[in-house]
Scaffold this active site. Structure first.
Site, mmCIF file in Angstrom:
data_model
loop_
_atom_site.group_PDB
_atom_site.id
_atom_site.type_symbol
_atom_site.label_atom_id
_atom_site.label_comp_id
_atom_site.label_asym_id
_atom_site.label_seq_id
_atom_site.Cartn_x
_atom_site.Cartn_y
_atom_site.Cartn_z
ATOM 1 N N LYS A 53 0.800 -1.197 0.000
ATOM 2 C CA LYS A 53 0.000 0.000 0.000
ATOM 3 C C LYS A 53 0.847 1.267 0.000
ATOM 4 O O LYS A 53 0.343 2.356 -0.229
ATOM 5 C CB LYS A 53 -0.867 0.016 1.276
ATOM 6 C CG LYS A 53 -1.858 -1.117 1.371
ATOM 7 C CD LYS A 53 -2.612 -1.104 2.704
ATOM 8 C CE LYS A 53 -1.924 -2.030 3.652
ATOM 9 N NZ LYS A 53 -2.681 -2.304 4.890
ATOM 10 N N ASP A 113 14.996 -0.327 0.001
ATOM 11 C CA ASP A 113 15.898 -0.474 1.143
ATOM 12 C C ASP A 113 16.971 -1.491 0.749
ATOM 13 O O ASP A 113 17.918 -1.153 0.059
ATOM 14 C CB ASP A 113 15.034 -0.910 2.324
ATOM 15 C CG ASP A 113 15.736 -0.807 3.652
ATOM 16 O OD1 ASP A 113 16.796 -0.188 3.713
ATOM 17 O OD2 ASP A 113 15.219 -1.344 4.638
ATOM 18 N N VAL A 163 11.934 5.900 8.540
ATOM 19 C CA VAL A 163 11.154 7.124 8.347
ATOM 20 C C VAL A 163 9.684 6.790 8.116
ATOM 21 O O VAL A 163 9.338 5.658 7.766
ATOM 22 C CB VAL A 163 11.691 7.952 7.153
ATOM 23 C CG1 VAL A 163 13.098 8.456 7.416
ATOM 24 C CG2 VAL A 163 11.643 7.144 5.848
ATOM 25 N N ASP A 169 4.810 3.701 6.487
ATOM 26 C CA ASP A 169 4.096 3.527 7.753
ATOM 27 C C ASP A 169 4.978 2.948 8.844
ATOM 28 O O ASP A 169 6.026 2.367 8.593
ATOM 29 C CB ASP A 169 2.910 2.571 7.552
ATOM 30 C CG ASP A 169 3.377 1.135 7.314
ATOM 31 O OD1 ASP A 169 4.194 0.912 6.398
ATOM 32 O OD2 ASP A 169 2.960 0.235 8.077
#
Ligand code: IMP
Ligand code: MG
Length: 198
Positions: A53, A113, A163, A169
């Site tokens: 999402k 990441d 973050v 989220d």
């Protein structure tokens, strides 16, 4: 940005220790990326593919500044065990609805990441023989990269910090903050928003 002017963002703001990329910076960069895509893909009607999402906000803003015909579709994934996750293996819980064979596919990501998840998904999309497959990431964490993935479009490099905001989220919260911020350490334990959300 000083945190005392964050109060207009509601109770969430109390959990933010620092804004590291402002709403204005994000919107400016997204416009630049959208303009570049509109030039590069002119006449190609690209399919923009995102993973739910986190990419929701970036995808919506990006689509609105792209000035050529394009299509959008989404994948949804869920992680298996920790071990599988470390290899980047994910389970597809929602597949694309648009057939991408011979289409120009732009994989739109909020954050990269380690790159493990993205690498796995790109391999699976490549098997469907798109005409081209490129990556358009907004937030890049280069320090943590385990797999080298060519990024055709990149918004910002981020430090190796956790973050939140602009789709990212912590336990499903903070996605709707329009900037990228750091969470106060205590927010991981006792976040303000839980008083309301239960
Ligand atoms: P990776 O590139 O396979 O390591 O996984 C990237 C995923 O980790 C992203 O799609 C996010 O869901 C999550 N992620 C990575 N860094 C952050 C962060 O700083 N905040 C929130 N989620 C993050
Ligand atoms: Mg993501």
């Amino acid at each position: 940005m000083k945190t005392d002017i964050l109060t207009s963002y509601g109770d969430f703001a109390h959990d933010i220790s620092e804004v590291i990329i402002s709403e204005q910076q994000i919107q400016t960069r997204v416009k630049e990326i959208g303009a570049q895509i509109s030039t590069d893909y002119h006449g190609k009607c690209p399919v923009l593919v995102g993973v739910l999402k986190g990419v929701l906000f970036y995808m919506a803003d990006l689509l609105r500044v792209i000035t050529i015909p394009s299509e959008v579709d989404f994948l949804a994934v869920s992680s298996y065990s920790n071990e599988a996750r470390n290899k980047g293996v994910v389970r597809l819980v929602k597949d694309l609805e648009i057939p991408i064979q011979n289409r120009h596919v732009l994989f739109v990501e909020d954050v990269i990441d380690t790159g493990l998840t993205l690498n796995y998904l790109l391999r699976s999309l490549r098997e469907r023989e798109p005409a081209s497959l490129e990556v358009c990431v907004l937030f890049n964490k280069p320090r943590r990269r385990l797999i080298d993935i060519p990024l055709k479009y990149k918004g910002f490099d981020l430090p190796d910090r956790f973050v939140v905001g602009y789709g990212l989220d912590h336990q499903e919260r903070y996605r709707n903050l329009p900037f990228i911020g750091l969470l106060k350490p205590e927010a991981f334990q006792n976040p303000n928003h839980l008083r309301e959300c239960g």
